[in-house]
Scaffold this active site. Structure first.
Site, PDB file in Angstrom:
ATOM      1  N   TYR A  79       7.604   1.384  -6.284  1.00 41.92           N
ATOM      2  CA  TYR A  79       7.147   0.007  -6.463  1.00 41.92           C
ATOM      3  C   TYR A  79       6.859  -0.306  -7.926  1.00 41.92           C
ATOM      4  O   TYR A  79       7.175  -1.402  -8.402  1.00 41.92           O
ATOM      5  CB  TYR A  79       5.929  -0.277  -5.579  1.00 41.92           C
ATOM      6  CG  TYR A  79       6.311  -0.418  -4.123  1.00 41.92           C
ATOM      7  CD1 TYR A  79       7.142  -1.455  -3.704  1.00 41.92           C
ATOM      8  CD2 TYR A  79       5.874   0.487  -3.169  1.00 41.92           C
ATOM      9  CE1 TYR A  79       7.506  -1.592  -2.371  1.00 41.92           C
ATOM     10  CE2 TYR A  79       6.233   0.362  -1.837  1.00 41.92           C
ATOM     11  CZ  TYR A  79       7.054  -0.678  -1.451  1.00 41.92           C
ATOM     12  OH  TYR A  79       7.415  -0.806  -0.130  1.00 41.92           O
ATOM     13  N   ASP A 118       0.868  -1.172   0.000  1.00 46.47           N
ATOM     14  CA  ASP A 118       0.000   0.000   0.000  1.00 46.47           C
ATOM     15  C   ASP A 118       0.906   1.224   0.000  1.00 46.47           C
ATOM     16  O   ASP A 118       1.505   1.551   1.022  1.00 46.47           O
ATOM     17  CB  ASP A 118      -0.911   0.007   1.233  1.00 46.47           C
ATOM     18  CG  ASP A 118      -1.943  -1.098   1.186  1.00 46.47           C
ATOM     19  OD1 ASP A 118      -2.713  -1.134   0.208  1.00 46.47           O
ATOM     20  OD2 ASP A 118      -1.975  -1.935   2.108  1.00 46.47           O
TER      21      ASP A 118
END
Length: 170
Positions: A143, A133
């Site tokens: 990411y 998250d």
């Protein structure tokens, strides 16, 4: 990804680690390491791993792993077709990843990410993906740079299928 320029270990958080001096620049992540990580480990809620600078007796960075699940309907249709018809599939949550300010800019975030992915892959517990998250756009970009994909309609929740992780470590 480069190796740390110092003598290091990556190990489970324990009472011998100096958590008080850790500062990554995000108070919530600093506070978590100081006040909550040990409790999460003892309660089997999350497993915190620390990157230790052995010579300086400092935590250069840390991350946490925990079990989670993914609603199959949240995955892209092409991926859903390859999975069993279960409502949920198991996954590993990379809950937190932080680098101390004194060690930032050395590629240690990527180094710890690879370690987290390796541990997730080597686990004897099945997981179809690693989930993160992202707290902001910069973290999301980090990411995505490392192969993670956002869940459809969920801008900051991303995943990396275990099949891709397995290829990295084959």
């Amino acid at each position: 990804m480069s190796l740390p320029a110092f003598t290091y270990t990556i190990e489970l958080l324990n009472t011998g680690h100096n958590r008080v001096d850790f500062r990554c620049g995000i108070e919530a992540l600093d506070r978590y390491l100081r006040e909550q990580a040990g409790q999460d480990l003892r309660r089997y809620v999350a497993t915190p791993f620390v990157l230790c600078d052995v010579d300086a007796n400092m935590i250069a960075g840390y991350y946490t792993l925990a079990a989670t699940s993914i609603q199959v309907e949240d995955l892209p249709k092409v991926l859903r077709g390859k999975l069993p018809r279960y409502p949920l599939v198991p996954a590993t949550l990379l809950g937190r990843l932080a680098i101390d300010e004194r060690y930032q800019g050395q590629g240690l975030g990527a180094f710890l990410l690879v370690d987290a992915l390796r541990r997730s892959f080597m686990s004897e517990i099945a997981a179809m993906a690693v989930v993160v998250d992202a707290k902001d756009e910069q973290v999301r970009a980090f990411y995505e740079h490392h192969g993670f994909t956002a869940f459809p309609g969920q801008f900051r929740r991303l995943y990396l299928p275990m099949t891709l992780i397995a290829r990295q470590f084959s």
